[in-house]
Write an enzyme that holds these catalytic residues in place. Structure first.
Site, mmCIF file in Angstrom:
data_model
loop_
_atom_site.group_PDB
_atom_site.id
_atom_site.type_symbol
_atom_site.label_atom_id
_atom_site.label_comp_id
_atom_site.label_asym_id
_atom_site.label_seq_id
_atom_site.Cartn_x
_atom_site.Cartn_y
_atom_site.Cartn_z
ATOM 1 N N LYS A 52 -34.238 45.707 35.467
ATOM 2 C CA LYS A 52 -34.536 45.078 36.633
ATOM 3 C C LYS A 52 -36.016 44.870 37.230
ATOM 4 O O LYS A 52 -36.532 43.841 37.383
ATOM 5 C CB LYS A 52 -33.468 45.521 37.713
ATOM 6 C CG LYS A 52 -31.945 45.179 37.380
ATOM 7 C CD LYS A 52 -30.945 46.240 38.250
ATOM 8 C CE LYS A 52 -29.480 46.152 37.587
ATOM 9 N NZ LYS A 52 -28.597 46.744 38.216
ATOM 10 N N GLN A 96 -28.379 51.637 42.534
ATOM 11 C CA GLN A 96 -27.651 51.684 41.073
ATOM 12 C C GLN A 96 -26.509 52.617 41.024
ATOM 13 O O GLN A 96 -26.535 53.746 41.519
ATOM 14 C CB GLN A 96 -28.783 52.377 40.106
ATOM 15 C CG GLN A 96 -28.223 51.840 38.888
ATOM 16 C CD GLN A 96 -27.821 50.641 38.405
ATOM 17 O OE1 GLN A 96 -28.696 49.800 38.507
ATOM 18 N NE2 GLN A 96 -26.792 50.173 37.604
ATOM 19 N N ASP A 119 -26.684 42.973 45.481
ATOM 20 C CA ASP A 119 -25.485 43.325 44.615
ATOM 21 C C ASP A 119 -24.199 42.449 45.060
ATOM 22 O O ASP A 119 -23.241 42.605 44.356
ATOM 23 C CB ASP A 119 -25.308 44.623 44.694
ATOM 24 C CG ASP A 119 -26.087 45.275 43.269
ATOM 25 O OD1 ASP A 119 -26.271 44.325 42.338
ATOM 26 O OD2 ASP A 119 -26.065 46.413 43.318
#
Ligand code: NAP
Length: 292
Positions: A52, A96, A119
């Site tokens: 990312k 994450q 997200d």
């Protein structure tokens, strides 16, 4: 048989994002900024976050990687998120997953400012998705929609079978495919570990989305001739002959299924790359909304 190549499909998203960033810089504006929090040393999480950060650099976004020890307490993580929520220079926040067991995933997801929830896991984002409102779509289902769009695959009126009902993949995927949107309008069946005869379901599918996390689970005899098969699975399988001691396997037996299906996405090189593309599109949207 068409290979749904994530490298090709994500490249076109990458070019669009690079051009959008170039234009912002030309206008004297700062680029979009993604902040990622990584807790502990989980090998797979390290790899995902590194990809990312690399993608951000390639398209001209700013990224900040915040590494925390796996003994970090929930309240410390919440304080860090609050800092990012109130930082005007940060457009998108991602934490994450998975988190260490002593931290509540729900508390962390709920603490992210919904305007920075790139997200798309916050209940506000999910609620907006269900209602068909503008929102941050969870990155993996978003990436799959971008893949369907890139390859111009027909979904309207088709029967899609989604295997897996997680909040991050299966469930939002089923909502998108059943929505009245481009590359939606499917009739959707969602399956899970209590589905009694999965094969009987998948054999009726024009589109199969395999998101269960069981390597090579979907075999050729589970697929209707001509079906489109999208493999979301990523599992590290031990293999002493591989340089790293493991290989990445998807949820689909790619070789066998390729002889029956009309299109299959490979693993690696498929949905994983599209997921990052989806995340970056969300980050640009967050930036645009916040700067309107
Ligand atoms: N490519 C990417 O970017 C990306 C992104 C996210 C995840 N992934 C991968 O995608 C896979 C799924 O991830 P996830 O987070 O959704 O997993 P998850 O939270 O573990 O959910 C798995 C789902 O599959 C269902 N399932 C498990 N075994 C089954 C079986 N034998 N038959 C039918 N359904 C079954 C489970 O049913 P129950 O609900 O009944 O337990 C659950 O709903 C994993 O390999 C993950 O690494 C890839």
């Amino acid at each position: 048989m068409l290979i749904l190549d994530g490298k090709v499909a994500s490249q076109s998203v990458k070019e669009n994002l690079t051009e959008a960033t170039r234009q912002l810089k030309e206008q004297g504006k700062r680029p979009p900024h993604l902040a990622a929090i990584l807790i502990g040393n989980n090998g797979a999480s390290e790899t995902y976050v590194a990809s990312k950060v690399k993608f951000c650099a390639e398209i001209g976004f700013t990224s900040t990687l915040i590494r925390l020890d796996d003994t970090t307490e929930e309240k410390e993580l919440l304080a860090k998120i609050e800092e990012l929520n109130t930082d005007d220079r940060v457009d998108g926040i991602l934490v994450q997953l998975p988190l260490p067991k002593h931290i509540s995933e729900a508390n962390i997801i709920n603490s992210i400012d919904p305007d920075k929830d790139v997200d798309g896991f916050h209940p506000v984002s999910v609620g907006r998705l269900v209602q068909g409102l503008d929102t941050f779509i969870p990155a993996t289902p978003y990436g799959i929609m971008l893949m369907l769009e890139h390859f111009q695959l027909t979904t309207k009126g088709k029967h899609a079978v989604v295997i897996g009902r997680s909040n991050i993949v299966g469930r939002p995927m089923s909502i998108l495919l059943s929505s009245n949107i481009p590359f939606g309008n499917c009739t959707v069946t969602i399956c899970h570990s209590h589905t009694p005869d999965l094969r009987q379901m998948t054999l009726q599918a024009d589109i199969i989305i395999a998101a269960l996390g069981k390597p090579e689970f979907v075999k050729a005899d589970m697929v209707k001739p001509g079906a489109i098969v999208i493999d979301v699975g990523i599992t590290r399988v031990d293999d002493a002959t591989a340089t790293r001691g493991y290989r990445i396997k998807g949820d689909v037996d790619f070789k066998a299924v390729s002889s029956v299906a009309s299109a299959v996405s490979p693993v690696p090189g498929g949905v994983g790359l599209m997921t990052i593309a989806g995340l970056m599109k969300n980050t640009l949207s967050a930036y645009e909304r916040r700067n309107q």
